[in-house]
Structure formats: structure tokens, C-alpha cells
Design a protein around this motif. Structure first.
Motif, short mmCIF file in Angstrom:
data_model
loop_
_atom_site.label_atom_id
_atom_site.label_comp_id
_atom_site.label_asym_id
_atom_site.label_seq_id
_atom_site.Cartn_x
_atom_site.Cartn_y
_atom_site.Cartn_z
N GLU A 25 0.78 -1.05 0.23
CA GLU A 25 -0.02 0.22 0.07
C GLU A 25 0.96 1.19 -0.07
N MET A 26 0.38 2.02 -0.93
CA MET A 26 1.29 3.48 -0.71
C MET A 26 0.62 4.39 0.09
N ARG A 27 1.52 5.52 0.57
CA ARG A 27 0.70 6.55 1.13
C ARG A 27 0.18 7.48 0.04
N VAL A 172 8.29 -3.72 0.96
CA VAL A 172 7.71 -3.10 1.24
C VAL A 172 6.82 -1.88 0.45
N LEU A 173 6.06 -1.55 0.00
CA LEU A 173 6.23 0.20 -1.60
C LEU A 173 6.10 0.84 -0.76
N ASP A 174 6.72 2.09 -0.85
CA ASP A 174 7.03 2.98 -0.71
C ASP A 174 7.09 3.50 1.08
N LEU A 175 8.46 3.18 1.02
CA LEU A 175 8.71 3.23 3.47
C LEU A 175 8.18 4.81 2.76
N LEU A 216 10.62 -4.49 -7.34
CA LEU A 216 10.52 -3.89 -8.11
C LEU A 216 9.07 -4.32 -8.72
N ASP A 217 8.10 -5.11 -8.69
CA ASP A 217 6.90 -5.35 -8.92
C ASP A 217 5.81 -4.15 -8.49
N LYS A 221 3.86 -0.65 -9.69
CA LYS A 221 2.90 -0.97 -9.65
C LYS A 221 2.47 0.48 -8.97
N GLY A 222 3.21 0.69 -8.36
CA GLY A 222 3.05 2.23 -7.40
C GLY A 222 3.52 3.17 -8.60
N CYS A 223 3.76 2.99 -9.10
CA CYS A 223 4.06 4.37 -10.59
C CYS A 223 2.63 4.03 -10.56
N LYS A 224 2.69 3.61 -11.43
CA LYS A 224 1.36 3.68 -12.62
C LYS A 224 -0.14 3.41 -11.97
N ASP A 225 -0.43 4.15 -10.57
CA ASP A 225 -0.93 3.86 -9.28
C ASP A 225 -0.77 5.95 -9.72
#
Ligand code: UDP
Length: 246
Positions: A25-27, A172-175, A216-217, A221-225
Motif C-alpha cells: 500500500e502507498m501513502r 514493502v511499497l513506499d517506505l 521492483l514489482d 505498480k506504484g508508478c502506475k498509480d
């Protein structure tokens, strides 16, 4: 900056992070385009606790003249962290870290801006970090990309950026700040969202090849959002222009 280990539990027994997020999950991210009157393009971005302002100037004649390239424009990227943007006041002015971030960000954008259209010119990107909470280079690149589009600078695609890493033994995504300080690894990524090309990839800390793949995966996905949020910001901006408000 990975700070090593500490007696802090970054992931609880239920797999939740300190701020309640799931691993992938991203912030929250918000972007507003066209916030500076005197810049050719601009954007203001909030990403978790990060607050970032980006301005784009040019293409304009490159100064000093010896920096000019007769065949194409050059890209300058100035990343600056305000002294009040972090807990321990930061010494004003450039340092090794800001030079490094400016350099890799300029190289990322040199890959997407159609530089051949503007010989002897420079495209000057200025980013001010007003509040920092980890992930500022991704926030800076994301805001700068919107500012470049707002300036009408021809690009082969929008650049979106997001990091993933490892904290508390988990990818984790987006530390967040504490995850960055006490975590095991941080992998910032930036991509040309039209071509899928990677224009920036760095790694701080240690990951196994398998963990790196997952990171990386997640970051992709974070970049897409992020790209969706960037497009919305530009649409809102031009809606305002059409309605005569900007
Ligand atoms: N930071 C800080 N003081 C500094 C530099 C960095 O407190 O002089 C913090 C800031 O919150 C930043 C984080 O450390 O976002 C991580 O820095 P890093 O170099 O990993 O870059 P970033 O993750 O911001 O792209």
C-alpha cells in the motif's frame, strides 16, 4: 538513507506497518498543477508527510554559453531541501546528497524530453522539498514531471516515480520515514509510462534477488498509480484553463 537496525517493530504480528498500511500500500498522494505564476510550468505535491514544490523554466538559452550543446537542449535539475523540512535542521545549500539526486533526476528526464527540438537551450527544473518524510527523490521526480507537462515541454512520455524496499524483514511499497531510517533496503524507481522504459533505478541496502524482484514489482505498480494521479492533476489544470480561471 538506510540507518541500520533498531529496537523498533516495523511490522506487527498481523503484517501491518507502523502507519497501518499493508505491504503493497502507498501513502496518500495529491498533486496540483499550475501553482506558480512566473514558472513556465509547476506543480505542488503532497505524498504522505512529504511536501514538494516543482517549477520548470525554459526551454531558454542555456547559461553559461559554454554549457550549450549545438545539437540539443540540456536538462538542469536542482533538488533543494529546505532547512526546516527535516527534524534536525538541515544546513542550507547544496551538499553531496542533493547533487546526487539532481544528477540522477536530470538524467532521468534527459531520456524523455525531446531535447533535439531545442539546440543551445536549457530546460531548468527546480524542486524545493518543504517537508521531508522519506521518498523525496520519487516525490521530486513525480512533481517535476507534472510541471514539465504543465510547461508544454514535449516529452516521449510522463515519468512516474515510486520506491519499494524492505522493512521489518518484509518487502514493502513506499517506505515511510521510520521504515527508511530503520529498514533494510530502499529501491527508488522512475519510469517512462508511455514506453515502460526505466529511467531511474537505485538501491540502498541489501535484498536477495527474489526480494528485489518483488520490490521492483511493487514499485512498478506504484508508478502506475502515481501516473493516474499525475494525469488527473493535469486534467484538472486544463479544465481550469478552459473555464477561464487560470
Ligand atoms: N533526511 C533528513 N536529513 C537529511 C537528508 C535526509 O532527515 O539531510 C531524511 C528525509 O526525510 C529523507 C529521508 O531521510 O526523505 C531519506 O533520504 P534518502 O537520501 O534516502 O532520499 P529519499 O528517500 O528522500 O529519496
Amino acid at each position: 538513507m538506510m540507518g541500520g537496525t533498531a529496537d523498533i517493530e516495523l511490522i506487527d504480528k498481523k503484517g501491518k506497518r507502523l502507519d497501518g498500511r499493508k505491504a503493497d500500500e502507498m501513502r496518500p498522494v495529491t498533486i496540483e498543477a499550475g501553482v506558480l505564476k512566473r514558472a513556465n510550468g509547476s506543480a505542488y505535491l503532497e505524498w504522505g508527510g512529504n511536501k514538494v514544490l516543482a517549477g520548470v523554466f525554459g526551454p531558454r538559452e542555456a547559461i553559461p554559453r559554454h554549457s550549450q550543446d549545438a545539437t540539443k537542449a540540456i536538462v538542469n535539475f536542482r533538488y533543494n531541501m529546505a532547512p526546516f523540512s527535516v527534524d534536525d535542521r538541515k544546513r542550507p545549500g547544496p551538499d553531496r546528497r542533493s547533487s546526487e539526486i539532481g544528477k540522477v533526476a536530470a538524467e532521468a528526464f534527459a531520456n524523455v524530453i525531446v531535447l533535439e527540438q531545442f539546440p543551445r537551450a536549457s530546460v531548468d527544473i527546480v524542486v524545493e522539498i518543504l517537508e521531508a518524510a522519506a521518498g523525496t527523490r520519487c516525490a521530486a521526480i513525480t512533481a517535476a514531471s507534472v510541471a514539465l507537462a504543465d510547461a508544454g515541454i514535449p516529452m516521449k512520455g510522463m515519468v512516474a516515480s515510486c520506491a519499494a524496499g524492505k522493512a521489518g524483514g518484509k518487502v514493502v511499497l513506499d517506505l515511510a520515514q521510520k521504515e527508511d531510517n530503520f529498514g533494510e533496503a530502499d529501491v527508488p524507481l522512475a519510469m517512462n509510462m508511455t514506453t515502460g522504459e526505466v529511467v531511474l533505478l537505485q538501491m540502498d541496502g541489501d535484498l536477495s534477488p527474489k526480494e528485489f524482484e518483488t520490490a521492483l514489482d511493487y514499485a512498478m505498480k506504484g508508478c502506475k498509480d502515481i501516473y493516474e494521479i499525475q494525469k488527473k492533476a493535469l486534467l484538472t489544470r486544463y479544465q481550469r484553463v478552459i473555464e477561464g480561471e487560470a
